[in-house]
Write a protein that holds these residues in place. Structure first.
Motif, PDB file in Angstrom:
ATOM      1  N   LEU A 157       0.820  -1.212   0.000  1.00  0.00           N
ATOM      2  CA  LEU A 157       0.000   0.000   0.000  1.00  0.00           C
ATOM      3  C   LEU A 157       0.857   1.266   0.000  1.00  0.00           C
ATOM      4  O   LEU A 157       0.337   2.357  -0.198  1.00  0.00           O
ATOM      5  N   ASN A 158       2.166   1.122   0.229  1.00  0.00           N
ATOM      6  CA  ASN A 158       3.069   2.273   0.187  1.00  0.00           C
ATOM      7  C   ASN A 158       3.547   2.578  -1.228  1.00  0.00           C
ATOM      8  O   ASN A 158       4.202   3.603  -1.448  1.00  0.00           O
ATOM      9  N   LEU A 159       3.228   1.700  -2.169  1.00  0.00           N
ATOM     10  CA  LEU A 159       3.661   1.910  -3.550  1.00  0.00           C
ATOM     11  C   LEU A 159       2.809   2.989  -4.225  1.00  0.00           C
ATOM     12  O   LEU A 159       1.644   3.183  -3.850  1.00  0.00           O
ATOM     13  N   PRO A 160       3.353   3.675  -5.222  1.00  0.00           N
ATOM     14  CA  PRO A 160       2.554   4.676  -5.953  1.00  0.00           C
ATOM     15  C   PRO A 160       1.319   4.047  -6.609  1.00  0.00           C
ATOM     16  O   PRO A 160       1.287   2.837  -6.869  1.00  0.00           O
ATOM     17  N   ALA A 161       0.317   4.876  -6.881  1.00  0.00           N
ATOM     18  CA  ALA A 161      -0.956   4.397  -7.417  1.00  0.00           C
ATOM     19  C   ALA A 161      -0.781   3.639  -8.732  1.00  0.00           C
ATOM     20  O   ALA A 161      -1.470   2.646  -8.989  1.00  0.00           O
ATOM     21  N   GLU A 162       0.138   4.100  -9.583  1.00  0.00           N
ATOM     22  CA  GLU A 162       0.318   3.429 -10.880  1.00  0.00           C
ATOM     23  C   GLU A 162       0.832   2.009 -10.712  1.00  0.00           C
ATOM     24  O   GLU A 162       0.397   1.099 -11.418  1.00  0.00           O
ATOM     25  N   VAL A 163       1.745   1.805  -9.765  1.00  0.00           N
ATOM     26  CA  VAL A 163       2.260   0.460  -9.521  1.00  0.00           C
ATOM     27  C   VAL A 163       1.154  -0.416  -8.926  1.00  0.00           C
ATOM     28  O   VAL A 163       1.024  -1.594  -9.280  1.00  0.00           O
ATOM     29  N   GLN A 164       0.350   0.147  -8.021  1.00  0.00           N
ATOM     30  CA  GLN A 164      -0.773  -0.607  -7.467  1.00  0.00           C
ATOM     31  C   GLN A 164      -1.762  -1.001  -8.571  1.00  0.00           C
ATOM     32  O   GLN A 164      -2.338  -2.097  -8.539  1.00  0.00           O
ATOM     33  N   ALA A 165      -1.945  -0.127  -9.560  1.00  0.00           N
ATOM     34  CA  ALA A 165      -2.844  -0.440 -10.671  1.00  0.00           C
ATOM     35  C   ALA A 165      -2.319  -1.627 -11.471  1.00  0.00           C
ATOM     36  O   ALA A 165      -3.098  -2.480 -11.928  1.00  0.00           O
ATOM     37  N   PHE A 166      -0.987  -1.710 -11.651  1.00  0.00           N
ATOM     38  CA  PHE A 166      -0.410  -2.874 -12.327  1.00  0.00           C
ATOM     39  C   PHE A 166      -0.713  -4.157 -11.551  1.00  0.00           C
ATOM     40  O   PHE A 166      -0.949  -5.216 -12.143  1.00  0.00           O
ATOM     41  N   LEU A 167      -0.705  -4.073 -10.223  1.00  0.00           N
ATOM     42  CA  LEU A 167      -1.026  -5.230  -9.393  1.00  0.00           C
ATOM     43  C   LEU A 167      -2.484  -5.633  -9.551  1.00  0.00           C
ATOM     44  O   LEU A 167      -2.811  -6.805  -9.694  1.00  0.00           O
ATOM     45  N   VAL A 168      -3.362  -4.639  -9.516  1.00  0.00           N
ATOM     46  CA  VAL A 168      -4.797  -4.899  -9.645  1.00  0.00           C
ATOM     47  C   VAL A 168      -5.113  -5.533 -10.996  1.00  0.00           C
ATOM     48  O   VAL A 168      -5.929  -6.452 -11.091  1.00  0.00           O
ATOM     49  N   ASP A 169      -4.444  -5.055 -12.050  1.00  0.00           N
ATOM     50  CA  ASP A 169      -4.688  -5.569 -13.399  1.00  0.00           C
ATOM     51  C   ASP A 169      -4.009  -6.906 -13.658  1.00  0.00           C
ATOM     52  O   ASP A 169      -4.223  -7.513 -14.710  1.00  0.00           O
ATOM     53  N   GLY A 170      -3.182  -7.343 -12.720  1.00  0.00           N
ATOM     54  CA  GLY A 170      -2.499  -8.612 -12.894  1.00  0.00           C
ATOM     55  C   GLY A 170      -1.246  -8.540 -13.730  1.00  0.00           C
ATOM     56  O   GLY A 170      -0.653  -9.568 -14.073  1.00  0.00           O
ATOM     57  N   ARG A 171      -0.802  -7.324 -14.079  1.00  0.00           N
ATOM     58  CA  ARG A 171       0.425  -7.193 -14.874  1.00  0.00           C
ATOM     59  C   ARG A 171       1.673  -7.335 -14.009  1.00  0.00           C
ATOM     60  O   ARG A 171       2.760  -7.586 -14.524  1.00  0.00           O
ATOM     61  N   LEU A 172       1.525  -7.156 -12.705  1.00  0.00           N
ATOM     62  CA  LEU A 172       2.596  -7.410 -11.751  1.00  0.00           C
ATOM     63  C   LEU A 172       2.071  -8.334 -10.663  1.00  0.00           C
ATOM     64  O   LEU A 172       0.899  -8.257 -10.292  1.00  0.00           O
ATOM     65  N   SER A 173       2.940  -9.195 -10.152  1.00  0.00           N
ATOM     66  CA  SER A 173       2.574 -10.034  -9.019  1.00  0.00           C
ATOM     67  C   SER A 173       3.035  -9.357  -7.733  1.00  0.00           C
ATOM     68  O   SER A 173       3.784  -8.371  -7.755  1.00  0.00           O
ATOM     69  N   ALA A 174       2.588  -9.905  -6.598  1.00  0.00           N
ATOM     70  CA  ALA A 174       3.031  -9.348  -5.319  1.00  0.00           C
ATOM     71  C   ALA A 174       4.541  -9.475  -5.171  1.00  0.00           C
ATOM     72  O   ALA A 174       5.190  -8.609  -4.578  1.00  0.00           O
ATOM     73  N   GLY A 175       5.122 -10.538  -5.725  1.00  0.00           N
ATOM     74  CA  GLY A 175       6.573 -10.710  -5.675  1.00  0.00           C
ATOM     75  C   GLY A 175       7.301  -9.626  -6.432  1.00  0.00           C
ATOM     76  O   GLY A 175       8.311  -9.092  -5.959  1.00  0.00           O
ATOM     77  N   HIS A 176       6.794  -9.276  -7.617  1.00  0.00           N
ATOM     78  CA  HIS A 176       7.367  -8.156  -8.368  1.00  0.00           C
ATOM     79  C   HIS A 176       7.302  -6.876  -7.531  1.00  0.00           C
ATOM     80  O   HIS A 176       8.280  -6.141  -7.417  1.00  0.00           O
ATOM     81  N   ALA A 177       6.119  -6.617  -6.987  1.00  0.00           N
ATOM     82  CA  ALA A 177       5.895  -5.354  -6.277  1.00  0.00           C
ATOM     83  C   ALA A 177       6.775  -5.237  -5.041  1.00  0.00           C
ATOM     84  O   ALA A 177       7.296  -4.156  -4.741  1.00  0.00           O
ATOM     85  N   ARG A 178       6.968  -6.333  -4.305  1.00  0.00           N
ATOM     86  CA  ARG A 178       7.806  -6.265  -3.108  1.00  0.00           C
ATOM     87  C   ARG A 178       9.243  -5.871  -3.459  1.00  0.00           C
ATOM     88  O   ARG A 178       9.911  -5.180  -2.689  1.00  0.00           O
ATOM     89  N   ALA A 179       9.698  -6.310  -4.616  1.00  0.00           N
ATOM     90  CA  ALA A 179      11.062  -5.974  -5.032  1.00  0.00           C
ATOM     91  C   ALA A 179      11.199  -4.485  -5.350  1.00  0.00           C
ATOM     92  O   ALA A 179      12.306  -3.945  -5.313  1.00  0.00           O
ATOM     93  N   LEU A 180      10.086  -3.813  -5.661  1.00  0.00           N
ATOM     94  CA  LEU A 180      10.139  -2.409  -6.076  1.00  0.00           C
ATOM     95  C   LEU A 180       9.987  -1.436  -4.913  1.00  0.00           C
ATOM     96  O   LEU A 180      10.234  -0.240  -5.071  1.00  0.00           O
TER      97      LEU A 180
END
Length: 284
Positions: A157-180
């Motif tokens: 939830l600390n990630l920017p809105a655009e990155v969260q949108a990639f998660l919601v759309d399934g273009r990024l996984s939680a593993g990808h997001a944690r690395a960012l």
């Protein structure tokens, strides 16, 4: 504890014991952690409901603060699909749940039945913490999750809105997001990961490389290019002024620059005083 409501005129009891109520008497929970319902999933479920009906009843509670009589605790997807299927009534089980229990059941029901995306799951945990003072340990115990799982999701939830949108759309996984999360520009890296279809391992390597301190850029060595006369002149001027003097001379053009470095405001004042005097010592 179950609290079965009295049967009203427009309600009935199904053979299995659940209450059958008009669909317009049921309303969704505004704190439902799931925010997105796939159109195709709802269409498929609506087709199944038209053919076989609602096999599993919704779990609801009395809703004294709303226009409807019941609020959905679990089963909003079935309620939405039943509307698409144009059903007029639905089977429900009425339970006496507190606000905390409603949210807990909604999160559990979504996780077990139709996986929430990581952002929705994290938002549900955040709701439990903010609204009801739940700790991560308490949520882990109540929801059957590890504390590290909950902590890692909350960090998303600390990630920017655009990155969260990639998660919601399934273009990024939680593993990808944690690395960012710890990178300086997670949006730029997320775009690169999505564009190139990088794996989680590749993303971790990329994020590590981006976060490592860059070696200082080597200063251009110019002293070796200076002739002996220029270096002697620098030393003489430095000794006379009491400040470091550097001369960058361009022999081919007979031009250059002279830099005087001062270490304090007192030195700057002294330099200004000297530059403002004529050779005779009179003020300019």
């Amino acid at each position: 504890m179950a609290d079965v409501a009295p049967i009203e005129a427009n309600e009935s009891v199904a053979p299995r014991g659940e209450l059958v109520v008009p669909i317009e008497d049921i309303a969704p929970n505004p704190d439902q952690p799931r925010r997105r319902f796939g159109d195709q999933d709802l269409t498929d479920l609506a087709n199944s409901i038209r053919e076989k009906g609602v096999i599993q009843p919704l779990i609801v509670r009395k809703w004294p603060n709303g226009d409807a009589k019941y609020q959905i605790v679990a089963g909003e997807r079935r309620w939405r699909a039943s509307q698409m299927a144009q059903l007029h009534e639905l089977p429900v089980l009425v339970r006496d749940f507190s606000d905390t229990e409603v949210l807990e059941v909604a999160i559990i029901e979504n996780i077990q039945r139709a996986d929430l995306n990581p952002v929705e799951e994290a938002a549900g945990y955040r709701q439990l913490m903010d609204k009801f003072g739940h700790t991560q340990e308490k949520m882990a115990e109540a929801l059957g999750k590890s504390r590290s799982h909950i902590a890692n999701l909350l960090r998303l939830l600390n990630l920017p809105a655009e990155v969260q949108a990639f998660l919601v759309d399934g273009r990024l996984s939680a593993g990808h997001a944690r690395a960012l999360i710890t990178t300086e520009d997670p949006v730029a890296l997320a775009r690169k990961v999505v564009e190139k279809g990088l794996s989680v391992r590749d993303t971790e390597r990329l994020a590590k490389a981006e976060s490592e301190p860059k070696p200082p850029r080597k200063a251009r060595v110019v002293d070796d290019e200076k002739d002996a006369d220029t270096r002697v002149l620098e030393q003489d001027l430095s000794a006379n002024l009491g400040m470091k003097v550097q001369i960058a001379h361009k022999p081919e053009k007979e031009t250059g620059s002279l830099t005087i470095s001062y270490k304090s405001l007192d030195q700057l004042d002294e330099l200004c005083r000297m530059l403002s005097l004529t050779p005779s010592g009179a003020s300019i």
